[in-house]
Motif scaffolding. Structure first.
Motif, PDB file in Angstrom:
ATOM      1  N   HIS A  63       0.834  -1.205   0.000  1.00  0.00           N
ATOM      2  CA  HIS A  63       0.000   0.000   0.000  1.00  0.00           C
ATOM      3  C   HIS A  63       0.872   1.260   0.000  1.00  0.00           C
ATOM      4  O   HIS A  63       0.601   2.213  -0.732  1.00  0.00           O
TER       5      HIS A  63
ATOM      6  N   ARG B 274     -12.518   6.608  -5.128  1.00  0.00           N
ATOM      7  CA  ARG B 274     -12.220   5.254  -4.641  1.00  0.00           C
ATOM      8  C   ARG B 274     -12.138   5.223  -3.114  1.00  0.00           C
ATOM      9  O   ARG B 274     -12.649   4.306  -2.474  1.00  0.00           O
ATOM     10  N   HIS B 275     -11.499   6.247  -2.532  1.00  0.00           N
ATOM     11  CA  HIS B 275     -11.378   6.273  -1.074  1.00  0.00           C
ATOM     12  C   HIS B 275     -12.734   6.481  -0.401  1.00  0.00           C
ATOM     13  O   HIS B 275     -12.972   5.953   0.676  1.00  0.00           O
TER      14      HIS B 275
ATOM     15  N   ASN C 165     -15.480   5.297  -1.580  1.00  0.00           N
ATOM     16  CA  ASN C 165     -16.092   3.967  -1.665  1.00  0.00           C
ATOM     17  C   ASN C 165     -15.518   3.006  -0.636  1.00  0.00           C
ATOM     18  O   ASN C 165     -16.173   2.038  -0.262  1.00  0.00           O
ATOM     19  N   TYR C 166     -14.285   3.249  -0.174  1.00  0.00           N
ATOM     20  CA  TYR C 166     -13.676   2.436   0.888  1.00  0.00           C
ATOM     21  C   TYR C 166     -14.102   2.937   2.269  1.00  0.00           C
ATOM     22  O   TYR C 166     -13.614   2.443   3.278  1.00  0.00           O
ATOM     23  N   SER C 167     -14.960   3.942   2.314  1.00  0.00           N
ATOM     24  CA  SER C 167     -15.454   4.547   3.554  1.00  0.00           C
ATOM     25  C   SER C 167     -14.356   5.258   4.345  1.00  0.00           C
ATOM     26  O   SER C 167     -14.387   5.313   5.566  1.00  0.00           O
TER      27      SER C 167
END
Length: 193
Positions: free
Chosen positions: A106, A137-138, A140-142
């Motif tokens: 990561h 995207r972040h 969507n990753y909460s």
């Protein structure tokens, strides 16, 4: 108040009001700590900043994996709530994270993003697209939007030892400006959905 202390205060005692147009974060004493208005123009980066960033990055790239891991371990030590947001290594003790392959991967992706942003300073539209998509995207990753601004100061503190011989106030400002721009577009992406 230092930026790190400011961010600690901000993270530990804030309430948030969000809509698709802006993000306003208020502290417990009801003063506005951070306001994000995606309608405002993005932060500026000067040509001198671009030169400084590219010169520094050539040196940082030599130890990019190490810098990435140090950045995240430092971030998790100063902001344990961010560590908890990472499902992949939430259960891993901070002292063991330095050797964690998932964290290393990561961290390298994040360093790759910094690399792309530095070289896209010559084409700001591509930088905007990259960081806006990353923000989506972040979201969507909460990931909490207030976590986004924590990366810049931590990254800067991680690269300083590698650039100690050449580090000046101008270097500090250039990196701060880059992360302001990156975070602006990332937050914009997070607010767009």
């Amino acid at each position: 108040m230092s930026l790190l202390n400011y961010m600690k205060t901000f993270i530990t005692g804030s309430s948030q009001k969000r809509d698709n147009k802006s993000t306003v974060i208020r502290s417990n004493n009801n003063e506005t700590s951070i306001t994000f208005d995606p309608q405002k123009p993005p932060p500026e980066i000067s040509e001198q900043d671009v030169e400084i960033l590219k010169d520094c990055w050539k040196i940082v790239q030599q130890d990019v994996a190490k810098v990435g891991v140090i950045t995240f371990v430092g971030l998790f030590e100063t902001h344990p709530e961010v560590h908890e947001a990472f499902m992949s290594f939430r259960a891993v003790n901070t002292s063991e994270l330095e050797y964690n392959a998932i964290l290393r991967a990561h961290a390298l992706r994040v360093m790759g993003t910094v690399d792309k942003c530095i070289y896209r300073l010559d084409n700001r539209d591509k930088l905007r697209e990259l960081m806006t998509e990353l923000g989506i995207r972040h979201k969507n990753y909460s990931v909490k939007i207030e976590f986004i601004d924590l990366m810049g100061p931590q990254f800067i503190s991680s690269i300083k030892p590698h650039l100690e011989a050449m580090w000046t106030e101008e270097h500090e400002k250039a990196w701060e400006n880059l992360f302001r721009l990156m975070c602006y577009y990332m937050r914009k992406g997070m607010c767009s959905i």
